[in-house]
Design a protein around this motif. Sequence first.
Motif, mmCIF file in Angstrom:
data_model
loop_
_atom_site.group_PDB
_atom_site.id
_atom_site.type_symbol
_atom_site.label_atom_id
_atom_site.label_comp_id
_atom_site.label_asym_id
_atom_site.label_seq_id
_atom_site.Cartn_x
_atom_site.Cartn_y
_atom_site.Cartn_z
ATOM 1 N N ILE A 126 -3.959 -4.140 -0.141
ATOM 2 C CA ILE A 126 -3.171 -3.035 -0.679
ATOM 3 C C ILE A 126 -4.029 -1.778 -0.797
ATOM 4 C CG2 ILE A 126 -2.017 -2.231 -2.802
ATOM 5 C CD1 ILE A 126 -0.645 -4.934 -2.961
ATOM 6 N N GLY A 129 0.797 -1.214 0.000
ATOM 7 C CA GLY A 129 0.000 0.000 0.000
ATOM 8 C C GLY A 129 0.834 1.271 0.000
ATOM 9 N N ALA A 130 1.967 1.245 0.696
ATOM 10 C CA ALA A 130 2.795 2.457 0.744
ATOM 11 C C ALA A 130 3.344 2.789 -0.643
ATOM 12 C CB ALA A 130 3.931 2.283 1.748
ATOM 13 N N ASP A 131 3.735 1.755 -1.390
ATOM 14 C CA ASP A 131 4.241 1.968 -2.758
ATOM 15 C C ASP A 131 3.133 2.567 -3.626
ATOM 16 O OD1 ASP A 131 6.497 0.488 -1.935
ATOM 17 O OD2 ASP A 131 5.625 -1.387 -2.669
ATOM 18 N N VAL A 132 1.932 2.022 -3.480
ATOM 19 C CA VAL A 132 0.802 2.478 -4.293
ATOM 20 C C VAL A 132 0.463 3.927 -3.949
ATOM 21 C CG1 VAL A 132 -1.689 2.164 -4.624
ATOM 22 C CG2 VAL A 132 -0.139 0.200 -4.720
ATOM 23 N N ARG A 133 0.444 4.206 -2.663
ATOM 24 C CA ARG A 133 0.140 5.575 -2.236
ATOM 25 C C ARG A 133 1.190 6.551 -2.816
ATOM 26 N NH1 ARG A 133 -2.011 8.705 2.090
ATOM 27 N NH2 ARG A 133 -3.184 6.962 2.910
ATOM 28 N N GLU A 171 -4.358 -0.433 2.734
ATOM 29 C CA GLU A 171 -3.089 0.174 3.188
ATOM 30 C C GLU A 171 -2.833 1.508 2.484
ATOM 31 O OE1 GLU A 171 -0.608 -4.053 3.790
ATOM 32 O OE2 GLU A 171 -0.081 -2.688 2.171
ATOM 33 N N ALA A 172 -3.278 1.593 1.221
ATOM 34 C CA ALA A 172 -3.036 2.815 0.445
ATOM 35 C C ALA A 172 -4.070 3.891 0.745
ATOM 36 C CB ALA A 172 -3.038 2.491 -1.053
#
Length: 355
Positions: free
Chosen positions: A347, A228-232, A350-351
């Motif tokens: 994900i 999720g952090a990558d997606v955000r 998380e995002a």
Amino acid sequence: MTTAPPLPFAPGRAPRLPVWAAPMAGGPSSTSLIAAVGAAGGLGVLPGGYLSPAAFEERLDALEAATSAPWAVNLFLPGPPTADPAGVEAHAARLGPVAAAHGVALGDPRWEDDGIDAKVDLVLARRPAAVTLTFGCPAPELVARIREATGAVVLVTTTTPEEAVEATAAGVDGLVVQGAEAGGHRGAFRDDPALPGGGELVPLLELLARTRAATPLPLVAAGGLMGGADVRAALTAGASGVQLGTALLCTPEAGTSEVHRRALLDRRYPGTTVTRGFTGRPARGLANPLALAHPDAPSAYPEVHHLTRPLRAAAAEQGDPDAVHLWAGEGWRAVTEEPAADLVARIAHEAGLEG
Ligand SMILES: Cc1cc2nc3c(=O)[nH]c(=O)nc-3n(C[C@H](O)[C@H](O)[C@H](O)COP(=O)(O)O)c2cc1C
């Protein structure tokens, strides 16, 4: 959370979440994976690459029967025959003994166009939400024909801001922006033999910023997105959507071969590398012996793909990962075996895309 322009999906064809399953030709993108991602609110992409037109038609029929959610397709745009036949011969001479050790002969290094015209015709009769094109800049007429017949948004994979400008001029609706971290083939328009990566290898967040400055089009980010952090971060950097590739490779629904799954999950190799050794086009995969042994492999796609195919198939069947193309992005260590719907939901949560 993002101010990026939305993709102009046809009514009823927009996915609920801006999370796409990246097209992964050669097995991983099974019908059940695409359907599971669609059921979870994402957008699955059916890869047309490598399939005969008849097999592609069967896959389209199966997908339409399996899901009522929006879905997309991806097609390879053919490049010219190789300018380096001597390089192909030299590569064949090096790989001949490896193939013989696996009990097979190398294949015929032929050029072909992946049946692109027949595959486009098959797509024209369907109602995908999106059609994504890879390995080149489409002619404006092709973009218009697909959009008018299908009502789909048409996107092209780009790897540099220069390609983004070229694609914008061709009239596409959006870009799949592929960062250096991405698993599988580089989607560069042209494979520059002078460069190991075939072109500039720009990390995703930098590429999004530079592409955002070069075009007003909606961007779908791909490369190294595992959580999720990558997606955000990608959405914050100006993407309207994201594509997950490697993150989905070990889901139970994926059609990934056993040898590929095991190499990822057992962490059999220390990292990834970009190589032309398997197919003649730069591609990122686990750094196994064959990937590492041929830094001078020629720029010759699909000639080298056909040359090595029997070797790769035999090695996979024999459970020998050392000579199989094990495509994987730089985030591969975070791969999980979660069901695809759980992974997409996690994900997205998380995002911050849904509660
Ligand atoms: C096994 C595999 C097969 C792939 N096949 C295709 C394909 O058929 N068409 C395409 O446009 N990209 C293909 N790609 C690239 C993905 O669409 C995407 O750019 C990439 O997986 C994103 O990076 P990630 O793997 O780090 O998530 C493939 C990637 C992998 C790992």
